[in-house]
Design a protein around this motif. Structure first.
Motif, short mmCIF file in Angstrom:
data_model
loop_
_atom_site.label_atom_id
_atom_site.label_comp_id
_atom_site.label_asym_id
_atom_site.label_seq_id
_atom_site.Cartn_x
_atom_site.Cartn_y
_atom_site.Cartn_z
N ARG A 188 0.76 -1.48 -0.04
CA ARG A 188 -0.48 -0.22 0.24
C ARG A 188 0.46 1.30 -0.01
N ASP A 189 0.16 2.48 -0.66
CA ASP A 189 0.93 3.52 -0.28
C ASP A 189 0.88 4.15 1.08
N THR A 190 2.47 4.39 1.77
CA THR A 190 2.56 5.18 2.31
C THR A 190 3.36 6.39 2.87
N ILE A 191 3.19 7.22 3.11
CA ILE A 191 3.35 8.18 3.63
C ILE A 191 4.30 8.76 5.00
N VAL A 192 6.26 8.33 4.67
CA VAL A 192 6.39 8.66 6.17
C VAL A 192 6.94 10.37 6.02
N VAL A 193 7.11 10.23 7.21
CA VAL A 193 7.64 11.82 8.15
C VAL A 193 7.98 11.67 9.12
N ASP A 194 8.88 12.19 9.47
CA ASP A 194 9.81 12.62 10.68
C ASP A 194 9.94 13.64 11.49
N PHE A 195 10.07 13.62 12.45
CA PHE A 195 9.15 14.25 13.75
C PHE A 195 11.24 14.65 14.66
N ALA A 196 11.15 15.83 14.64
CA ALA A 196 11.62 16.16 16.10
C ALA A 196 12.16 17.36 16.66
N GLY A 197 11.26 16.74 17.81
CA GLY A 197 11.46 17.70 18.37
C GLY A 197 12.79 19.09 19.43
N ASP A 198 11.85 20.46 19.90
CA ASP A 198 12.70 21.37 20.04
C ASP A 198 12.94 21.75 20.74
N PRO A 199 14.70 21.24 21.58
CA PRO A 199 14.54 21.50 23.31
C PRO A 199 14.65 23.29 23.30
N LYS A 200 14.29 24.05 22.81
CA LYS A 200 13.98 25.09 23.27
C LYS A 200 12.57 25.51 23.39
N ALA A 201 11.65 24.81 22.70
CA ALA A 201 10.27 25.12 22.58
C ALA A 201 10.12 25.61 24.03
N LYS A 202 8.86 26.57 23.63
CA LYS A 202 8.30 26.43 25.59
C LYS A 202 7.44 25.36 25.85
N THR A 203 7.09 25.31 26.29
CA THR A 203 6.22 24.13 26.80
C THR A 203 4.61 25.07 27.97
N ARG A 204 3.79 23.62 28.27
CA ARG A 204 2.58 24.18 28.92
C ARG A 204 2.63 23.46 29.83
N ASN A 205 2.89 22.54 30.07
CA ASN A 205 2.76 21.36 30.69
C ASN A 205 4.25 20.11 30.78
#
Length: 319
Positions: A188-205
């Motif tokens: 089956r055709d499948t879309i693959v995407v990578d994620f990388a968190g940003d250690p400088k991003a402001k978080t809420r919890n």
């Protein structure tokens, strides 16, 4: 513990069957289409005849998965399946110190997915243990329903168990999605995407703190717009309260897969984990963990199993 692992991993990749809520903070172009950040712009792919075949807009793809997940849950509530979970505790050299296997029936009660323990290390539960397990499930379902009701009063989106979810909008602020590509997975055709968190991003919890310290990859079925495979790992040691509240070692990794059942719904097929992670009394993971789902059964309104639909043979793990 499986639910905790899945919840953590799926939040990282903005997808999953736990149910992510659609956000209202995405940027939209004047023509009504989503505005795509440069970090997730998808290149075109060439067909064999030389004609470009563009990849889908990634933020829009994720929103489609969210919508489809909600619809899928309505079908999933009609299913029951078995989950065999093996936890191996390892020493400093990778040797197995202790191994434990639990078997569960997974189904929904009052709109809440629950796990009913049926075997411990191959041993059937006693009558007393079965009674306690039934009481535990009733309490679990009641708590999930209560959490959802309280969240509804506040207008807060939750997953089926009543836990607050992270929106796609927030995930795009906590990290970036890159390297979109199209592959064949189980034909089956499948879309693959990578994620990388940003250690400088402001978080809420605190849970957003976890997300920005992770990286992962998601495989999305292009036709059905459903998550079929995911992998994630921690890029740094992560601690809260000096390690007393949460303590996760760098390199701790998780992966999961789903399979399509009866050509109508995608259900859990596998979860694996390796490393060390602890969060208060919620889970304590040190070594290797695996959950394998099978024996999918569909029920009528009378709760009897439909003839000819009692089992779906497991497929090979996605490569």
């Amino acid at each position: 513990m499986v639910a905790v692992i899945r919840r953590s991993l799926f939040f990282v990749i903005a997808l999953g069957w736990m149910g992510l809520s659609g956000g209202s903070g995405d940027a939209w172009a004047q023509d009504g289409t989503p505005s795509v950040p440069a970090a997730v712009q998808a290149p075109a792919e060439m067909k064999s005849d030389g004609v470009e075949r563009p990849l889908p807009d990634i933020p829009a793809l994720m929103h489609s998965v969210e919508v489809n997940q909600r619809a899928s849950e309505a079908i999933e509530k009609n299913y029951m399946y078995r989950s065999v979970q093996t936890h191996e505790e390892t020493d400093g050299h990778g040797g197995v110190k202790k191994s434990e296997t639990m078997e569960y029936d997974v189904f929904w009660v009052n709109g809440v997915p629950v796990h009913r323990l049926t075997k411990k290390n191959g041993r059937e539960l006693s009558a007393d243990e079965q009674k306690k397990e039934s009481e535990k499930i009733d309490k679990e379902a009641a708590k999930g329903k209560e959490r959802r009701a309280k969240a509804d009063e506040k207008g807060t989106e939750t997953d089926p168990r009543g836990h607050e979810v992270v929106t796609v909008s927030r995930l795009l602020e906590l990290g970036s999605f890159t390297n979109a590509r199209r592959v064949q997975l189980n034909g089956r055709d499948t879309i693959v995407v990578d994620f990388a968190g940003d250690p400088k991003a402001k978080t809420r919890n605190r849970f957003e703190d976890v997300i920005r310290n992770m990286a992962g990859t998601a495989w999305v079925d292009e036709e059905d717009r459903m998550l079929v495979k995911a992998q994630g790992h921690f890029v740094n040691n992560f601690k809260i309260g000096g390690g007393m509240v949460v303590n996760i070692q760098k390199g701790t990794s998780f992966s999961m897969a789903q399979r399509k059942v009866n050509n109508e719904v995608w259900l859990p097929a596998m979860v694996e984990g390796k490393g060390a992670a602890r969060a208060l009394l919620f889970f304590n993971f040190n070594g290797r963990f695996q959950a394998v789902e099978s024996d999918y059964r569909k029920f009528k309104a009378t709760s009897t199993i439909l003839p000819g639909m009692s089992t779906v043979e497991p497929e090979p793990d996605p490569k």
